[in-house]
Design a protein around this motif. Structure first.
Motif, PDB file in Angstrom:
ATOM      1  N   TYR A 171       0.961  -1.101   0.026  1.00  0.00           N
ATOM      2  CA  TYR A 171       0.125   0.183  -0.045  1.00  0.00           C
ATOM      3  C   TYR A 171       0.755   1.109   0.131  1.00  0.00           C
ATOM      4  CZ  TYR A 171      -2.967   3.878   1.848  1.00  0.00           C
ATOM      5  OH  TYR A 171      -3.452   4.882   1.612  1.00  0.00           O
ATOM      6  N   ASN A 172       0.645   2.340  -0.831  1.00  0.00           N
ATOM      7  CA  ASN A 172       1.521   3.322  -1.005  1.00  0.00           C
ATOM      8  C   ASN A 172       0.926   4.571  -0.481  1.00  0.00           C
ATOM      9  OD1 ASN A 172       2.175   5.481  -3.903  1.00  0.00           O
ATOM     10  ND2 ASN A 172       2.926   5.553  -2.116  1.00  0.00           N
ATOM     11  N   THR A 173       1.401   4.936   1.071  1.00  0.00           N
ATOM     12  CA  THR A 173       1.060   5.838   1.845  1.00  0.00           C
ATOM     13  C   THR A 173       1.489   6.978   1.324  1.00  0.00           C
ATOM     14  OG1 THR A 173       0.411   6.684   4.026  1.00  0.00           O
ATOM     15  CG2 THR A 173       2.637   5.802   3.709  1.00  0.00           C
ATOM     16  N   ASP A 174       1.041   8.358   1.717  1.00  0.00           N
ATOM     17  CA  ASP A 174       1.262   9.649   1.260  1.00  0.00           C
ATOM     18  C   ASP A 174       2.583   9.988   2.302  1.00  0.00           C
ATOM     19  OD1 ASP A 174       1.419  11.754  -0.211  1.00  0.00           O
ATOM     20  OD2 ASP A 174       0.035  12.951   1.399  1.00  0.00           O
ATOM     21  N   LYS A 175       3.332  11.022   1.545  1.00  0.00           N
ATOM     22  CA  LYS A 175       4.569  11.530   2.305  1.00  0.00           C
ATOM     23  C   LYS A 175       4.071  11.873   3.825  1.00  0.00           C
ATOM     24  CE  LYS A 175       2.915  15.650  -0.004  1.00  0.00           C
ATOM     25  NZ  LYS A 175       1.578  14.702  -0.243  1.00  0.00           N
ATOM     26  N   TYR A 176       5.189  11.799   4.706  1.00  0.00           N
ATOM     27  CA  TYR A 176       4.983  12.022   6.062  1.00  0.00           C
ATOM     28  C   TYR A 176       3.926  11.164   6.871  1.00  0.00           C
ATOM     29  CZ  TYR A 176       7.070  16.411   4.542  1.00  0.00           C
ATOM     30  OH  TYR A 176       7.679  17.477   3.895  1.00  0.00           O
ATOM     31  N   PRO A 197      11.212  17.574   0.647  1.00  0.00           N
ATOM     32  CA  PRO A 197      11.792  18.832   0.053  1.00  0.00           C
ATOM     33  C   PRO A 197      13.449  18.824  -0.163  1.00  0.00           C
ATOM     34  CG  PRO A 197      10.227  19.440   1.862  1.00  0.00           C
ATOM     35  CD  PRO A 197      10.471  18.097   1.688  1.00  0.00           C
ATOM     36  N   ILE A 198      14.107  19.137  -0.999  1.00  0.00           N
ATOM     37  CA  ILE A 198      15.419  19.091  -1.206  1.00  0.00           C
ATOM     38  C   ILE A 198      16.028  19.721   0.096  1.00  0.00           C
ATOM     39  CG2 ILE A 198      15.746  21.317  -2.394  1.00  0.00           C
ATOM     40  CD1 ILE A 198      17.703  19.948  -4.119  1.00  0.00           C
ATOM     41  N   GLY A 199      17.158  19.140   0.600  1.00  0.00           N
ATOM     42  CA  GLY A 199      17.731  19.610   1.884  1.00  0.00           C
ATOM     43  C   GLY A 199      17.024  19.070   3.185  1.00  0.00           C
ATOM     44  N   ASP A 200      16.169  18.166   2.995  1.00  0.00           N
ATOM     45  CA  ASP A 200      15.436  17.488   3.998  1.00  0.00           C
ATOM     46  C   ASP A 200      15.404  16.055   4.193  1.00  0.00           C
ATOM     47  OD1 ASP A 200      14.139  17.762   6.644  1.00  0.00           O
ATOM     48  OD2 ASP A 200      12.083  17.414   5.695  1.00  0.00           O
ATOM     49  N   TRP A 201      15.993  15.413   2.977  1.00  0.00           N
ATOM     50  CA  TRP A 201      15.959  14.067   2.730  1.00  0.00           C
ATOM     51  C   TRP A 201      16.618  13.255   3.852  1.00  0.00           C
ATOM     52  CZ3 TRP A 201      13.512  10.732  -0.161  1.00  0.00           C
ATOM     53  CH2 TRP A 201      12.647  10.993  -1.146  1.00  0.00           C
ATOM     54  N   ASN A 202      17.517  13.757   4.459  1.00  0.00           N
ATOM     55  CA  ASN A 202      18.218  13.045   5.650  1.00  0.00           C
ATOM     56  C   ASN A 202      17.614  12.796   6.751  1.00  0.00           C
ATOM     57  OD1 ASN A 202      20.793  12.051   6.729  1.00  0.00           O
ATOM     58  ND2 ASN A 202      20.590  13.554   7.916  1.00  0.00           N
ATOM     59  N   ASN A 203      16.678  13.928   7.206  1.00  0.00           N
ATOM     60  CA  ASN A 203      15.962  13.865   8.313  1.00  0.00           C
ATOM     61  C   ASN A 203      14.647  13.009   8.221  1.00  0.00           C
ATOM     62  OD1 ASN A 203      17.416  16.027   9.579  1.00  0.00           O
ATOM     63  ND2 ASN A 203      16.198  17.719   8.655  1.00  0.00           N
ATOM     64  N   GLN A 204      14.151  13.063   6.803  1.00  0.00           N
ATOM     65  CA  GLN A 204      12.976  12.248   6.659  1.00  0.00           C
ATOM     66  C   GLN A 204      13.296  10.873   6.834  1.00  0.00           C
ATOM     67  OE1 GLN A 204      10.006  13.452   6.952  1.00  0.00           O
ATOM     68  NE2 GLN A 204      10.583  15.410   7.250  1.00  0.00           N
ATOM     69  N   LEU A 205      14.765  10.543   6.068  1.00  0.00           N
ATOM     70  CA  LEU A 205      15.087   9.031   6.114  1.00  0.00           C
ATOM     71  C   LEU A 205      15.111   8.497   7.502  1.00  0.00           C
ATOM     72  CD1 LEU A 205      17.298   9.185   2.969  1.00  0.00           C
ATOM     73  CD2 LEU A 205      15.015   8.152   3.173  1.00  0.00           C
ATOM     74  N   GLU A 260      21.392  10.608  -0.893  1.00  0.00           N
ATOM     75  CA  GLU A 260      20.796  10.389   0.448  1.00  0.00           C
ATOM     76  C   GLU A 260      20.103   8.924   0.463  1.00  0.00           C
ATOM     77  OE1 GLU A 260      21.602  12.039   2.954  1.00  0.00           O
ATOM     78  OE2 GLU A 260      22.411  13.586   1.770  1.00  0.00           O
ATOM     79  N   THR A 261      19.357   8.435  -0.371  1.00  0.00           N
ATOM     80  CA  THR A 261      18.868   7.176  -0.111  1.00  0.00           C
ATOM     81  C   THR A 261      19.797   5.979  -0.450  1.00  0.00           C
ATOM     82  OG1 THR A 261      18.112   7.320  -2.575  1.00  0.00           O
ATOM     83  CG2 THR A 261      16.456   7.934  -0.752  1.00  0.00           C
ATOM     84  N   LYS A 262      20.705   6.267  -1.234  1.00  0.00           N
ATOM     85  CA  LYS A 262      21.843   5.134  -1.502  1.00  0.00           C
ATOM     86  C   LYS A 262      22.628   4.667  -0.182  1.00  0.00           C
ATOM     87  CE  LYS A 262      24.907   3.434  -5.476  1.00  0.00           C
ATOM     88  NZ  LYS A 262      25.600   3.764  -6.419  1.00  0.00           N
TER      89      LYS A 262
END
Length: 316
Positions: A171-176, A197-205, A260-262
């Motif tokens: 199931y594909n939930t939404d961002k956040y 957002p660009i610049g926030d990938w590390n925090n979100q991951l 960031e994801t790699k």
């Protein structure tokens, strides 16, 4: 589960579009130009409003079963693995995240059980096609935020789908929203829309990692991408944002997202958004402000990234 090098295809396709030679040429170019190994065929059923209970998946707004099967066969002949993603949108333009009903049934008002009965029939229809065509995965919903609290109904839907389809289910939930789904244990794979957002990938991951590991399930971004317009890298989920064409901004967004994801071995791929069924002429790429990457610098960034991913990134 192997790393998903994927792209979304077919969104907004109408009856007959998959039968056009341009559609098959587009899918062929998707594979060649991005090094994708998976195609996510996204279908868009409709309901009249966010408060309507009938999901309409037959009509000119949908490709026919026959042309869908033909496109799946063509994709497999190209060497692509296939996911089917049946989604729904209100016809009045309301985003599907707002589909909602009273939690306590009220006489004369639309009810959750009516909507889920119709939506389950919709999912079962395409689950049967996914089973017949040996598709690798079925995505049973996308960004349906208000529905996600209806845990009992979602679990029942998943059980019904499993009765006809034996492949992987997500199931594909939404961002956040990754932490708001309480029934991740019922699916095989966790997925979300990675419009961060660009610049926030590390925090979100960092945030998402804690959620994913608590369920001990594979995870991938079933959607991710950024329009090629000024300002979109800061709010990539806003498809209506006004701004000038900016191919460089889209390119920088993809670079950061992949970098960031790699670093995270638990991120098991992407279903990037999106590759158009009927492509614009490549000479017009520099004028296109949408999520499309065909003929843009981002196309090469994606191909290079996918080609850099080896089997060692596979996740059990």
């Amino acid at each position: 589960m192997e790393y998903i090098k994927g792209f979304t295809f077919g969104w907004g396709a109408n009856r007959g579009d998959f039968l056009k030679k341009e559609a098959k040429e587009s899918l062929k170019l998707l594979k060649e130009r991005t090094a994708s190994e998976y195609v996510i065929i996204a279908l868009a059923a409709e309901q009249d409003t966010a408060f309507s209970t009938e999901v309409k998946y037959r009509g000119d707004h949908m490709v026919s079963d026959e042309e869908l099967i033909d496109m799946i066969e063509y994709a497999k002949n190209l060497g692509l693995k296939v996911m089917i993603k049946p989604t729904v949108n209100p016809s009045d333009g309301t985003w599907r995240a707002h589909i909602n009903f009273f939690d306590i049934d009220v006489p004369c008002e639309p009810k959750w059980h009516q909507w889920f009965e119709s939506y389950t029939n919709y999912q079962l229809h395409y689950a049967e096609i996914a089973a017949r065509m040996n598709c690798e995965m079925l995505i049973i919903g996308c960004e349906m935020v208000q529905t996600e609290r209806r845990e009992r109904e979602w679990r029942a839907l998943i059980n019904s789908v499993r009765a006809v389809y034996k492949g992987l289910i997500t199931y594909n939930t939404d961002k956040y929203q990754e932490g708001n789904v309480k029934w991740w244990d019922a699916v095989d794979v966790i997925s979300s829309s990675g419009y961060y957002p660009i610049g926030d990938w590390n925090n979100q991951l960092n945030r998402i990692e804690l959620i994913v590991k608590s369920f001990d399930k594979p995870f991938f971004f079933a959607e991710a991408g950024c329009p090629s317009r000024t300002g979109s890298a800061n709010i990539p989920n806003d498809w209506s944002l006004q701004g000038d064409v900016n191919l460089k901004e889209q390119q920088l967004y993809y670079k950061e997202m992949f970098e960031e994801t790699k670093k995270r071995d638990w991120v098991c791929g992407f279903g990037l958004w999106d590759w158009q069924t009927l492509l614009y002429p490549e000479v017009n790429a520099s004028k296109n402000r949408d999520y499309a990457v065909f003929g843009k610098p981002s196309e090469k960034i994606i191909k290079g990234f996918y080609q850099s991913i080896s089997k060692k990134h596979s996740i059990k």
